[in-house]
Design a protein around this motif. Structure first.
Motif, short mmCIF file in Angstrom:
data_model
loop_
_atom_site.label_atom_id
_atom_site.label_comp_id
_atom_site.label_asym_id
_atom_site.label_seq_id
_atom_site.Cartn_x
_atom_site.Cartn_y
_atom_site.Cartn_z
N TYR A 272 0.85 -1.20 0.00
CA TYR A 272 0.00 0.00 0.00
C TYR A 272 0.88 1.25 0.00
O TYR A 272 0.66 2.20 -0.77
CB TYR A 272 -0.90 -0.01 1.23
CG TYR A 272 -1.77 1.21 1.40
CD1 TYR A 272 -3.08 1.23 0.93
CD2 TYR A 272 -1.30 2.35 2.04
CE1 TYR A 272 -3.88 2.35 1.08
CE2 TYR A 272 -2.08 3.48 2.21
CZ TYR A 272 -3.38 3.47 1.73
OH TYR A 272 -4.16 4.59 1.89
N LYS A 276 1.19 3.91 -3.13
CA LYS A 276 0.87 5.30 -2.75
C LYS A 276 2.03 6.22 -3.15
O LYS A 276 1.82 7.30 -3.71
CB LYS A 276 0.60 5.38 -1.25
CG LYS A 276 0.17 6.75 -0.73
CD LYS A 276 -0.26 6.62 0.74
CE LYS A 276 -0.82 7.92 1.27
NZ LYS A 276 0.24 8.92 1.54
N GLU A 280 2.07 9.32 -5.69
CA GLU A 280 2.37 10.66 -5.22
C GLU A 280 3.62 11.27 -5.88
O GLU A 280 3.78 12.49 -5.88
CB GLU A 280 2.53 10.66 -3.70
CG GLU A 280 1.22 10.38 -2.96
CD GLU A 280 1.37 10.36 -1.46
OE1 GLU A 280 2.53 10.34 -0.97
OE2 GLU A 280 0.34 10.36 -0.76
N TYR A 316 -5.40 0.51 -2.01
CA TYR A 316 -5.14 1.90 -2.38
C TYR A 316 -5.93 2.29 -3.63
O TYR A 316 -6.50 3.39 -3.70
CB TYR A 316 -3.65 2.11 -2.63
CG TYR A 316 -3.31 3.55 -2.93
CD1 TYR A 316 -3.27 4.50 -1.92
CD2 TYR A 316 -3.05 3.98 -4.24
CE1 TYR A 316 -2.98 5.83 -2.19
CE2 TYR A 316 -2.76 5.31 -4.51
CZ TYR A 316 -2.73 6.22 -3.48
OH TYR A 316 -2.47 7.54 -3.74
N LYS A 320 -8.71 5.35 -4.14
CA LYS A 320 -8.58 6.38 -5.16
C LYS A 320 -9.76 6.39 -6.13
O LYS A 320 -9.85 7.26 -7.00
CB LYS A 320 -7.28 6.18 -5.95
CG LYS A 320 -6.01 6.39 -5.14
CD LYS A 320 -5.75 7.86 -4.89
CE LYS A 320 -5.37 8.60 -6.14
NZ LYS A 320 -4.98 10.01 -5.89
#
Length: 376
Positions: A272, A276, A280, A316, A320
């Motif tokens: 996760y 992520k 990002e 995740y 999203k």
């Protein structure tokens, strides 16, 4: 009140420190990834992502390149690497196919984190008369010796046009480069590859010219035949391709390369945190190569892909709003197939220990086909 204020301030400071520590610990301080050789697209893309992780989170990544699928997978399975940037060997490993159809290997439970889509189709010399896949009947098709990753994709694409290997003249070349250049030299009529391979630009400028055989998304029968051989692809429209006029698109299949892969027992929280971070830092690495923009999770975080998605990645992707009910159904079906093959392997291995390696591999591939057929 005074005392209470001091306690509150102290508690707040501790909470802030705790939050900072938690944020810093989302990714490990160091990681090891495996990839294709230096100079490959996989290595370049892994390097761009690693650089972004370092800039944003201070994570130090060591990339361990290897020219073979086994070399990229062994460190992952032995716990010496955290993630592997793989090609179709991820699928072969999960199926126990080709190089992995040996008693020492067999199907293993791998999981995907994300995978960039890459287009592929039957690409022909313009003068070969191959306007559709079906037109390849009787034509010379370039294959690469010892490269099932390329060859099985071509077999699947030929099936789209109702063809088998017996319907074409397979011409095998010793290297990928020589196979890709063979059309320009008039040693073959077509091959299956990505549309930006350097040799294709030479073909497009040669007297023979270049032609893309379309894989239309609405050809249900064709796609069913293709996916029976290689269930890791889906329809794709490519607007960047050798010899393709500006403003036009070529209808192809999309497979995933590289596929960021890990083991099934990798912590869901770790995966996760990884995906992520991948999300990002996208703005940092997206211009690293011409294809890096395809790492957006809307493209790289959806099926079809070589192996099931890891539960940490799915968590995740759901948060999203990217992951759908259809994706869940695909993942469940892909996991069922992997589990069935792993179970069949254990029985098969016990019953065929006395076979030679060659006979063992051939017998397993037959058994694998039976297991897969029973799932449809």
């Amino acid at each position: 009140m005074k005392t209470s204020f001091k306690l509150g301030a102290t508690a707040g400071a501790l909470m802030a420190l705790g939050a900072t520590a938690l944020s810093a610990q989302e990714l490990p301080d160091t990681m090891v990834w495996t990839s294709y050789d230096v100079g490959s697209a996989g290595y370049a893309e892994a390097s761009a992502i690693a650089d972004a992780f370092g800039k944003e989170f201070g994570t130090r990544v060591r990339i361990q390149p290897s020219g073979s699928g086994i070399g990229r997978l062994q460190p992952l399975l032995q716990g010496r690497a955290d993630y592997a940037f793989l090609a179709t060997e991820a699928f072969f490993m999960a199926e126990g196919a080709f190089d992995f159809a040996t008693p020492e290997w067999g199907p293993r439970a791998l999981r995907a984190v994300a995978g960039r889509p890459a287009g592929i189709t039957l690409i022909a010399a313009g003068d070969a008369g191959i306007n559709t896949v079906a037109d390849a009947r009787g034509k010379r098709i370039a294959f690469v010796a010892g490269n099932p990753s390329v060859n099985v994709k071509c077999e699947a694409i030929l099936a789209f046009g109702g063809l088998t290997l017996d319907d074409v003249e397979v011409v095998t070349f010793p290297t990928y480069s020589s196979a890709m250049a063979s059309m320009t030299r008039n040693e073959s009529d077509a091959t299956c590859t990505t549309p930006t391979t350097s040799q294709l630009y030479e073909l497009a400028e040669s007297p023979r010219g270049i032609q893309y055989a379309p894989l239309d998304a609405d050809n249900t029968e064709g796609w069913e035949a293709l996916l029976k051989i290689l269930p890791i692809m889906g329809p794709s429209e490519e607007d960047v391709a050798a010899g393709l006029p500006e403003g036009e698109v070529a209808k192809m299949a999309a497979y995933r390369y590289p596929v960021i892969t890990t083991t099934v027992d990798k912590s869901a929280d770790e995966v996760y945190a990884f995906i992520k971070a991948l999300d990002e830092t996208y703005d940092i690495y997206k211009d690293g190569t011409a294809a890096m923009s395809r790492w957006t999770l809307e493209k790289s975080g959806r099926p079809a892909i070589d192996v099931p998605f890891h539960e940490g990645a799915v968590r995740y992707l759901k948060e999203k709003g990217i992951w759908t009910a259809e994706d869940d159904a695909w993942n469940a079906k892909r996991t069922e197939r992997m589990n069935a093959l792993m179970a069949a392997w254990e029985t098969f291995k016990a019953e065929n220990a006395d076979l030679s390696e060659e006979d063992y591999a051939a017998a397993w591939m037959t058994r694998r086909d039976e297991v897969v057929a029973g799932l449809n």
